[in-house]
Motif scaffolding. Structure first.
Motif, short mmCIF file in Angstrom:
data_model
loop_
_atom_site.label_atom_id
_atom_site.label_comp_id
_atom_site.label_asym_id
_atom_site.label_seq_id
_atom_site.Cartn_x
_atom_site.Cartn_y
_atom_site.Cartn_z
N ASN A 41 0.82 -1.21 0.00
CA ASN A 41 0.00 0.00 0.00
C ASN A 41 0.86 1.26 0.00
OD1 ASN A 41 -2.41 -1.38 -0.13
ND2 ASN A 41 -2.86 -1.20 2.05
N LYS A 45 0.00 1.96 -3.92
CA LYS A 45 -1.43 2.25 -3.87
C LYS A 45 -1.87 3.23 -4.95
CE LYS A 45 -1.00 5.70 -0.25
NZ LYS A 45 -1.15 5.90 1.16
N PRO A 50 -5.06 0.78 -3.21
CA PRO A 50 -4.63 0.13 -1.97
C PRO A 50 -5.45 -1.13 -1.68
CG PRO A 50 -6.06 1.95 -1.46
CD PRO A 50 -5.86 1.97 -2.96
N THR A 52 -7.54 -2.36 0.94
CA THR A 52 -8.20 -1.70 2.07
C THR A 52 -8.75 -2.68 3.10
OG1 THR A 52 -10.24 -1.57 0.77
CG2 THR A 52 -8.80 0.37 0.76
N HIS A 94 1.40 5.78 6.15
CA HIS A 94 0.19 6.56 6.36
C HIS A 94 -0.89 5.63 6.91
CE1 HIS A 94 -3.36 8.94 5.36
NE2 HIS A 94 -2.55 9.98 5.43
N THR A 96 -3.80 5.16 6.08
CA THR A 96 -4.58 4.50 5.03
C THR A 96 -3.84 3.32 4.41
OG1 THR A 96 -3.77 6.04 3.35
CG2 THR A 96 -5.86 6.60 4.44
N ASP A 97 -2.56 3.15 4.75
CA ASP A 97 -1.79 2.00 4.27
C ASP A 97 -2.09 0.73 5.08
OD1 ASP A 97 -0.61 3.64 2.39
OD2 ASP A 97 1.17 4.02 3.61
N THR A 100 -8.05 -2.76 6.91
CA THR A 100 -8.99 -3.19 7.93
C THR A 100 -9.07 -4.71 7.89
OG1 THR A 100 -10.29 -1.17 7.70
CG2 THR A 100 -11.41 -3.08 8.67
#
Length: 132
Positions: A41, A45, A50, A52, A94, A96-97, A100
């Motif tokens: 990611n 990304k 990415p 996610t 980051h 967001t890398d 979940t």
């Protein structure tokens, strides 16, 4: 594993002789998977989009599980491995890398998650962090 027949000596060398060694290898697997996804990611990304969500089952919790470990202990070791990678590598990327986690539903995963919520840094995470 039961029912496999004669085991090749080269393969036998890879077998984890103790429950602790087996669970450490499972922890390492979770750690390496999460590290690889975060690095992907971070580096790719923009070009590829990415990752996610990471949907995870209890890896090696069935046929190839160490006979002295429970599948819930395998789930716990995986979760601790994912968390170890996030804790260590998350500072270098980051938010967001970090994907979940979507845990594949099973009674063993639920037990592993409950134990993780009680003690996220227990063994083998303690050993990996040099605390054991």
């Amino acid at each position: 594993a039961e029912g496999e027949g004669e085991v090749d000596p080269e393969r036998e060398r890879l077998v984890k002789a103790t429950k602790e060694l087996f669970l450490q290898a499972i922890y390492d697997t979770g750690y390496n998977v999460m590290t690889a996804v975060m690095e992907f990611n971070k580096d790719h990304k923009v070009q590829h989009g990415p990752i996610t969500f990471l949907r995870v089952p209890v890896v090696a919790g069935g046929t190839f599980r160490h006979p002295e470990s429970g599948a819930d202990e395998v789930a716990l070791a995986l979760l601790r491995g994912y968390q170890g990678a996030i804790k260590e590598g998350g500072e270098k990327c980051h938010p967001t890398d970090i994907p979940t986690l979507q845990l594949m539903p099973s009674p063993d995963m639920e037990k592993g998650l409950a134990a993780f919520e009680q003690d996220p840094m227990g063994p083998p995470a303690q050993a990996a962090a040099g605390l054991a």
